[in-house]
Design a protein around this motif. Structure first.
Motif, PDB file in Angstrom:
ATOM      1  N   LEU A  83       0.841  -1.191   0.000  1.00 41.50           N
ATOM      2  CA  LEU A  83       0.000   0.000   0.000  1.00 41.50           C
ATOM      3  C   LEU A  83       0.880   1.245   0.000  1.00 41.50           C
ATOM      4  O   LEU A  83       1.800   1.375   0.809  1.00 41.50           O
ATOM      5  CB  LEU A  83      -0.910   0.008   1.229  1.00 41.50           C
ATOM      6  N   GLU A  84       0.595   2.159  -0.932  1.00 39.81           N
ATOM      7  CA  GLU A  84       1.295   3.441  -1.000  1.00 39.81           C
ATOM      8  C   GLU A  84       0.266   4.552  -1.124  1.00 39.81           C
ATOM      9  O   GLU A  84      -0.651   4.468  -1.940  1.00 39.81           O
ATOM     10  CB  GLU A  84       2.255   3.491  -2.184  1.00 39.81           C
ATOM     11  N   MET A  85       0.421   5.615  -0.326  1.00 41.63           N
ATOM     12  CA  MET A  85      -0.480   6.758  -0.358  1.00 41.63           C
ATOM     13  C   MET A  85       0.346   8.024  -0.578  1.00 41.63           C
ATOM     14  O   MET A  85       1.174   8.380   0.270  1.00 41.63           O
ATOM     15  CB  MET A  85      -1.252   6.858   0.953  1.00 41.63           C
ATOM     16  N   ASP A  86       0.140   8.692  -1.698  1.00 42.17           N
ATOM     17  CA  ASP A  86       0.871   9.907  -2.024  1.00 42.17           C
ATOM     18  C   ASP A  86      -0.065  11.107  -1.857  1.00 42.17           C
ATOM     19  O   ASP A  86      -1.051  11.228  -2.588  1.00 42.17           O
ATOM     20  CB  ASP A  86       1.390   9.857  -3.462  1.00 42.17           C
ATOM     21  N   SER A  87       0.245  11.979  -0.917  1.00 39.50           N
ATOM     22  CA  SER A  87      -0.587  13.154  -0.630  1.00 39.50           C
ATOM     23  C   SER A  87       0.172  14.416  -1.005  1.00 39.50           C
ATOM     24  O   SER A  87       1.360  14.539  -0.693  1.00 39.50           O
ATOM     25  CB  SER A  87      -0.971  13.189   0.852  1.00 39.50           C
ATOM     26  N   TYR A  88      -0.508  15.360  -1.654  1.00 36.01           N
ATOM     27  CA  TYR A  88       0.180  16.564  -2.102  1.00 36.01           C
ATOM     28  C   TYR A  88      -0.704  17.790  -1.922  1.00 36.01           C
ATOM     29  O   TYR A  88      -1.932  17.715  -1.878  1.00 36.01           O
ATOM     30  CB  TYR A  88       0.601  16.431  -3.569  1.00 36.01           C
ATOM     31  N   VAL A  89      -0.028  18.942  -1.827  1.00 39.49           N
ATOM     32  CA  VAL A  89      -0.703  20.233  -1.780  1.00 39.49           C
ATOM     33  C   VAL A  89       0.198  21.233  -2.488  1.00 39.49           C
ATOM     34  O   VAL A  89       1.430  21.173  -2.373  1.00 39.49           O
ATOM     35  CB  VAL A  89      -0.991  20.678  -0.331  1.00 39.49           C
ATOM     36  N   GLY A  90      -0.417  22.133  -3.273  1.00 42.80           N
ATOM     37  CA  GLY A  90       0.405  23.079  -4.010  1.00 42.80           C
ATOM     38  C   GLY A  90      -0.399  24.259  -4.514  1.00 42.80           C
ATOM     39  O   GLY A  90      -1.612  24.367  -4.298  1.00 42.80           O
ATOM     40  N   TYR A  91       0.295  25.132  -5.205  1.00 40.42           N
ATOM     41  CA  TYR A  91      -0.325  26.321  -5.781  1.00 40.42           C
ATOM     42  C   TYR A  91       0.255  26.541  -7.174  1.00 40.42           C
ATOM     43  O   TYR A  91       1.475  26.471  -7.371  1.00 40.42           O
ATOM     44  CB  TYR A  91      -0.073  27.555  -4.922  1.00 40.42           C
ATOM     45  N   ALA A  92      -0.602  26.809  -8.148  1.00 42.40           N
ATOM     46  CA  ALA A  92      -0.172  27.103  -9.513  1.00 42.40           C
ATOM     47  C   ALA A  92      -0.875  28.369  -9.977  1.00 42.40           C
ATOM     48  O   ALA A  92      -2.087  28.519  -9.786  1.00 42.40           O
ATOM     49  CB  ALA A  92      -0.492  25.947 -10.457  1.00 42.40           C
ATOM     50  N   GLY A  93      -0.132  29.275 -10.568  1.00 39.56           N
ATOM     51  CA  GLY A  93      -0.726  30.527 -11.010  1.00 39.56           C
ATOM     52  C   GLY A  93       0.088  31.192 -12.097  1.00 39.56           C
ATOM     53  O   GLY A  93       1.108  30.664 -12.558  1.00 39.56           O
ATOM     54  N   THR A  94      -0.341  32.363 -12.532  1.00 38.76           N
ATOM     55  CA  THR A  94       0.350  33.157 -13.537  1.00 38.76           C
ATOM     56  C   THR A  94       0.327  34.614 -13.110  1.00 38.76           C
ATOM     57  O   THR A  94      -0.518  35.032 -12.322  1.00 38.76           O
ATOM     58  CB  THR A  94      -0.315  33.030 -14.928  1.00 38.76           C
ATOM     59  N   ARG A  95       1.258  35.387 -13.669  1.00 41.18           N
ATOM     60  CA  ARG A  95       1.280  36.832 -13.441  1.00 41.18           C
ATOM     61  C   ARG A  95       0.822  37.545 -14.707  1.00 41.18           C
ATOM     62  O   ARG A  95       1.619  37.846 -15.587  1.00 41.18           O
ATOM     63  CB  ARG A  95       2.695  37.286 -13.051  1.00 41.18           C
TER      64      ARG A  95
END
Length: 239
Positions: A83-95
């Protein structure tokens, strides 16, 4: 616990032979439950894997650019799988009309393996048709740093040029049969791609400095091969 409870509906769709995605709008959020990865990070440097017959996950994205999710490449219900659990959090944007950017962190968790968990911090940038991605991964026994440069299509041959370079550092040196020991090593890859007459041509080269040090027996990096390796691939869709 909340993320794990949401994950199981996607896993119940079945194995990866028939990839399925369920997409819903929840106010300012977009929710995806899928049996195939729906997101990559750091401009394609981090791509969720599928290592078992049963895999799936969720991805939740807010309209302002924040996202989080969980992906399980293996549920661990078949013999020999974990069993493998990959958890992620992030932010993607542009200027405005300027460059696009991304930053986040992902944790790879193995609930039934001791001291196997690791985490990775990543960032990405897009500018003038080129992509740059970087990731710093830390585990109990090693550290890995990877850089991706995708220059996009370059004239005059319209070649898509992608380079990867990674450095690896082991907490404890590993002894080799030739009497040497390995604690640090590097690897790299170069990919040239071009469509022509409906066929996509890919020429890839990869290698590592362990090849010259007799340390390929302990190699574990971004490439499938430790030695210098050259591959020419041609693909044509049937329909």
């Amino acid at each position: 616990m909340f993320l794990r409870m949401l994950l199981f509906p996607a896993l119940l769709f079945g194995s990866g032979a028939y990839a399925q995605v369920m997409q819903r709008e929840l106010g300012d959020f977009e929710l995806k439950l899928a049996t195939t990865p729906t997101r990559n990070m750091a401009q394609g440097l981090i791509q969720p894997a599928r290592s078992g017959n049963f895999h799936g996950g969720l991805d939740l994205t807010h309209a302002n650019g924040w996202y989080f999710g969980q992906w399980s490449p293996s549920v661990g219900i078949t013999p020999g799988s974990q069993l493998e659990m990959d958890s992620y959090v992030g932010y993607a944007g542009t200027r405005g009309n300027g460059p696009g950017y991304e930053i986040g962190v992902i944790r790879y968790a193995y609930p039934y393996l001791k001291n196997a968990d690791r985490h990775e911090v990543y960032a990405g940038l897009t500018l003038l048709g080129s992509r740059l991605g970087a990731a710093l991964s830390r585990a109990n026994d090693r550290a890995d740093n990877t850089l991706l440069v995708d220059l996009g299509q370059r004239s005059p041959l319209n070649l898509d040029v992608t380079l990867k370079y990674a450095s690896h550092s082991l907490n404890n040196p590993v002894s080799l049969a030739n009497g040497r020991s390995v604690r640090n090593y590097n690897d790299w890859s170069l990919n040239l791609s071009r469509p022509w007459l409906g066929i996509r041509f890919d020429l890839s080269y990869s290698g590592s400095d362990l090849d010259n040090r007799g340390g390929c027996a302990v190699y574990s990096g971004q490439n499938a091969q430790c030695n210098d390796f050259l591959l020419l691939k041609m693909e044509h869709p049937l329909y």
